[in-house]
Write a protein that holds these residues in place. Structure first.
Motif, mmCIF file in Angstrom:
data_model
loop_
_atom_site.group_PDB
_atom_site.id
_atom_site.type_symbol
_atom_site.label_atom_id
_atom_site.label_comp_id
_atom_site.label_asym_id
_atom_site.label_seq_id
_atom_site.Cartn_x
_atom_site.Cartn_y
_atom_site.Cartn_z
ATOM 1 N N GLN A 1 0.860 -1.292 -0.005
ATOM 2 C CA GLN A 1 0.080 -0.042 -0.015
ATOM 3 C C GLN A 1 0.768 1.212 -0.034
ATOM 4 O OE1 GLN A 1 -2.898 -0.387 3.380
ATOM 5 N NE2 GLN A 1 -3.833 -1.985 2.324
ATOM 6 N N SER A 2 1.880 1.143 0.701
ATOM 7 C CA SER A 2 2.849 2.294 0.795
ATOM 8 C C SER A 2 3.576 2.535 -0.468
ATOM 9 C CB SER A 2 3.989 2.064 1.798
ATOM 10 O OG SER A 2 4.871 2.889 1.683
ATOM 11 N N GLY A 3 3.796 1.524 -1.249
ATOM 12 C CA GLY A 3 4.461 1.692 -2.438
ATOM 13 C C GLY A 3 3.534 2.147 -3.664
ATOM 14 N N ALA A 4 1.950 1.689 -3.417
ATOM 15 C CA ALA A 4 0.981 2.226 -4.157
ATOM 16 C C ALA A 4 0.720 3.797 -4.071
ATOM 17 C CB ALA A 4 -0.025 1.516 -3.961
ATOM 18 N N LYS A 5 0.943 4.180 -3.018
ATOM 19 C CA LYS A 5 0.698 5.559 -2.585
ATOM 20 C C LYS A 5 1.938 6.284 -3.154
ATOM 21 C CE LYS A 5 -2.192 4.774 1.394
ATOM 22 N NZ LYS A 5 -2.212 5.131 2.910
ATOM 23 N N GLU A 6 3.258 5.895 -3.094
ATOM 24 C CA GLU A 6 4.332 6.556 -3.421
ATOM 25 C C GLU A 6 4.415 6.710 -5.023
ATOM 26 O OE1 GLU A 6 7.893 8.432 -3.155
ATOM 27 O OE2 GLU A 6 6.540 7.915 -1.696
ATOM 28 N N ASP A 7 3.795 5.650 -5.853
ATOM 29 C CA ASP A 7 3.855 5.704 -7.125
ATOM 30 C C ASP A 7 3.089 6.861 -7.475
ATOM 31 O OD1 ASP A 7 1.550 4.204 -6.758
ATOM 32 O OD2 ASP A 7 2.374 2.673 -8.115
ATOM 33 N N GLU A 8 1.839 6.918 -7.178
ATOM 34 C CA GLU A 8 0.698 7.547 -7.159
ATOM 35 C C GLU A 8 1.082 9.311 -7.058
ATOM 36 O OE1 GLU A 8 -2.857 6.660 -5.196
ATOM 37 O OE2 GLU A 8 -3.016 4.750 -6.178
ATOM 38 N N LYS A 9 1.858 9.380 -5.957
ATOM 39 C CA LYS A 9 2.498 10.547 -5.362
ATOM 40 C C LYS A 9 3.405 11.153 -6.408
ATOM 41 C CE LYS A 9 5.258 12.750 -1.769
ATOM 42 N NZ LYS A 9 5.892 12.581 -0.517
ATOM 43 N N LEU A 10 4.226 10.248 -6.929
ATOM 44 C CA LEU A 10 5.081 10.662 -8.166
ATOM 45 C C LEU A 10 4.668 11.086 -9.235
ATOM 46 C CD1 LEU A 10 7.988 7.655 -7.544
ATOM 47 C CD2 LEU A 10 8.424 10.198 -7.251
ATOM 48 N N LEU A 11 3.437 10.138 -9.666
ATOM 49 C CA LEU A 11 2.643 10.643 -10.968
ATOM 50 C C LEU A 11 1.993 12.001 -10.634
ATOM 51 C CD1 LEU A 11 1.869 9.922 -13.758
ATOM 52 C CD2 LEU A 11 -0.083 8.753 -12.424
ATOM 53 N N GLN A 12 1.683 12.240 -9.669
ATOM 54 C CA GLN A 12 0.904 13.730 -9.191
ATOM 55 C C GLN A 12 1.797 14.677 -9.377
ATOM 56 O OE1 GLN A 12 -2.310 14.125 -9.558
ATOM 57 N NE2 GLN A 12 -2.512 11.843 -9.934
ATOM 58 N N GLU A 13 3.086 14.376 -8.803
ATOM 59 C CA GLU A 13 4.061 15.513 -8.739
ATOM 60 C C GLU A 13 4.623 15.637 -10.142
ATOM 61 O OE1 GLU A 13 7.122 13.881 -6.123
ATOM 62 O OE2 GLU A 13 5.885 14.450 -4.322
ATOM 63 N N ALA A 14 4.648 14.816 -10.889
ATOM 64 C CA ALA A 14 5.165 14.957 -12.283
ATOM 65 C C ALA A 14 4.084 15.587 -13.004
ATOM 66 C CB ALA A 14 5.113 13.630 -12.913
ATOM 67 N N LYS A 15 2.684 15.552 -12.867
ATOM 68 C CA LYS A 15 1.749 16.096 -13.591
ATOM 69 C C LYS A 15 1.725 17.605 -13.137
ATOM 70 C CE LYS A 15 -1.589 12.560 -14.365
ATOM 71 N NZ LYS A 15 -2.926 11.892 -13.951
ATOM 72 N N LEU A 16 1.988 18.059 -12.104
ATOM 73 C CA LEU A 16 2.177 19.389 -11.687
ATOM 74 C C LEU A 16 3.277 20.079 -12.121
ATOM 75 C CD1 LEU A 16 1.401 19.082 -7.619
ATOM 76 C CD2 LEU A 16 0.021 20.056 -9.601
ATOM 77 N N LEU A 17 4.379 19.220 -12.192
ATOM 78 C CA LEU A 17 5.530 19.934 -12.931
ATOM 79 C C LEU A 17 5.247 20.012 -14.494
ATOM 80 C CD1 LEU A 17 8.241 17.729 -11.116
ATOM 81 C CD2 LEU A 17 8.319 20.210 -11.020
ATOM 82 N N ILE A 18 4.657 19.093 -14.945
ATOM 83 C CA ILE A 18 4.161 19.421 -16.224
ATOM 84 C C ILE A 18 3.310 20.655 -16.585
ATOM 85 C CG2 ILE A 18 2.885 18.083 -18.433
ATOM 86 C CD1 ILE A 18 3.992 15.409 -17.320
ATOM 87 N N PHE A 19 2.463 20.676 -15.931
ATOM 88 C CA PHE A 19 1.436 21.634 -15.791
ATOM 89 C C PHE A 19 2.215 23.184 -15.795
ATOM 90 C CE2 PHE A 19 -1.161 25.335 -13.903
ATOM 91 C CZ PHE A 19 -2.185 25.186 -14.612
ATOM 92 N N ASP A 20 3.489 23.246 -15.179
ATOM 93 C CA ASP A 20 4.210 24.354 -14.901
ATOM 94 C C ASP A 20 5.487 24.366 -16.314
ATOM 95 O OD1 ASP A 20 3.043 25.370 -12.778
ATOM 96 O OD2 ASP A 20 4.366 24.125 -11.502
ATOM 97 N N LYS A 21 5.262 23.487 -17.166
ATOM 98 C CA LYS A 21 6.100 23.122 -18.253
ATOM 99 C C LYS A 21 7.853 22.995 -17.726
ATOM 100 C CE LYS A 21 3.131 25.833 -21.359
ATOM 101 N NZ LYS A 21 3.265 26.769 -22.527
ATOM 102 N N ASN A 22 7.800 22.261 -16.614
ATOM 103 C CA ASN A 22 8.884 22.120 -15.929
ATOM 104 C C ASN A 22 9.440 20.466 -16.548
ATOM 105 O OD1 ASN A 22 11.345 21.373 -14.654
ATOM 106 N ND2 ASN A 22 10.825 22.752 -12.671
ATOM 107 N N TRP A 23 9.852 20.474 -17.653
ATOM 108 C CA TRP A 23 9.748 19.098 -18.450
ATOM 109 C C TRP A 23 11.042 18.242 -17.769
ATOM 110 C CZ3 TRP A 23 5.503 19.196 -20.576
ATOM 111 C CH2 TRP A 23 5.000 20.548 -21.281
ATOM 112 N N ILE A 24 11.966 18.698 -17.687
ATOM 113 C CA ILE A 24 13.284 17.869 -17.015
ATOM 114 C C ILE A 24 12.820 17.369 -15.708
ATOM 115 C CG2 ILE A 24 15.725 18.016 -16.278
ATOM 116 C CD1 ILE A 24 16.099 20.047 -18.434
ATOM 117 N N GLU A 25 12.344 18.425 -14.781
ATOM 118 C CA GLU A 25 12.007 17.671 -13.419
ATOM 119 C C GLU A 25 10.834 16.786 -13.745
ATOM 120 O OE1 GLU A 25 13.974 18.366 -10.749
ATOM 121 O OE2 GLU A 25 15.413 19.240 -12.160
#
Length: 283
Positions: A24-48
């Motif tokens: 469950q912890s792993g599942a939450k962590e991968d979802e967290k990484l995806l959400q963080e990536a989406k926020l960075l994409i929204f800001d056009k921070n492609w590399i991060e």
């Protein structure tokens, strides 16, 4: 003995409980990484954003978010100059996965087509099969998009392969804007094919725009063009606005000229520019 069995059972329960918690912890962590990536994409921070997605893909290969992460990685890579091939590979890998989210498939297909188109126009012939395969895609949206895109190819022989799809679009669809786009695309690739469709739709009877160009100092015609009126209208629509504006500044409003000519079979427009003469009329 009984106590040992009880202890053993307790250990098993604890082990599976800990495993479940870890999962469950792993599942939450991968979802967290995806959400963080989406926020960075929204800001056009492609590399991060790419770094977050790479972490997810590396650490959680069995994650339900794996395919989605692949898609967004392709998006990040496509926005980074010089990494377009990596982007195309990411989109293609996403499209091959059976667990790919259907909501992202169309966008991935279109992105793949766009990238393949750019590679082809840059001279990489290895991407020909990519576009050809999209012309027979089960989705008509992808077929139409690919055919319209191929009309801009520098290699007009290759662009010809889009003609059947464009003709099918014109004959079967009801959306007039889409039909007009397909007609303009055909005009770029094969005016003869579009003429056939126009003749069929108009029962073989249609008005022609006739254009004759006389170069400075010459009495004979230098350029002679006969174009169905409907195609002439489409050709004007397809012209860049800046070109139409430039002509308008010189006193030539193409839309007005064409409309005036269409109202009369006898009227002729004569344009003189730096000694060159252009005559336009409709029959």
């Amino acid at each position: 003995m009984r106590n040992r069995n009880i202890i053993f059972l307790l250990l098993i329960i604890i082990f599976f409980s800990l495993s479940e918690i870890a999962a469950q912890s792993g599942a939450k962590e991968d979802e967290k990484l995806l959400q963080e990536a989406k926020l960075l994409i929204f800001d056009k921070n492609w590399i991060e954003a790419e770094k977050k997605l790479d972490e997810l893909l590396e650490r959680y290969p069995k994650s339900p978010s794996y395919s989605t992460a692949l898609f967004y990685k392709g998006k990040c890579l496509s926005e980074q100059k010089g990494r377009e091939r990596e982007a195309w590979k990411a989109f293609e890998e996403f499209l091959k996965r059976p667990d790919r989210p259907s909501a992202l498939v169309e966008e991935a297909e279109i992105s793949s087509v766009d990238l393949a188109f750019n590679f082809l126009n840059s001279g990489d012939q290895s991407f020909i099969p990519v576009l050809e395969s999209r012309l027979t895609n089960p989705s008509k949206i992808i077929r139409y998009y690919t055919a319209l895109k191929m009309s801009y190819l520098q290699d007009k022989n290759l662009a010809q392969k889009a003609v059947p799809v464009l003709k099918g679009l014109i004959e079967s669809e009801k959306d007039q804007e889409l039909i007009d786009r397909a007609k303009i695309a055909l005009l770029r690739i094969s005016p003869a094919s579009l003429k056939e469709i126009q003749e069929k739709q108009e029962g073989g009877s249609f008005r022609l725009v006739k254009i004759r160009v006389y170069e400075k100092g010459k009495k004979t015609v230098s350029v002679s063009i006969n174009l169905p009126l409907s195609l002439a209208d489409l050709a004007i629509q397809a012209m860049p606005e800046k070109d139409k504006a430039a002509l308008k500044q010189k006193g030539y409003d193409l839309n007005r000229i064409l409309n005036d000519l269409a109202k009369s079979k006898e009227k002729m427009v004569r344009i003189e520019e730096e000694g060159n003469i252009v005559e336009i009329w409709i029959e």
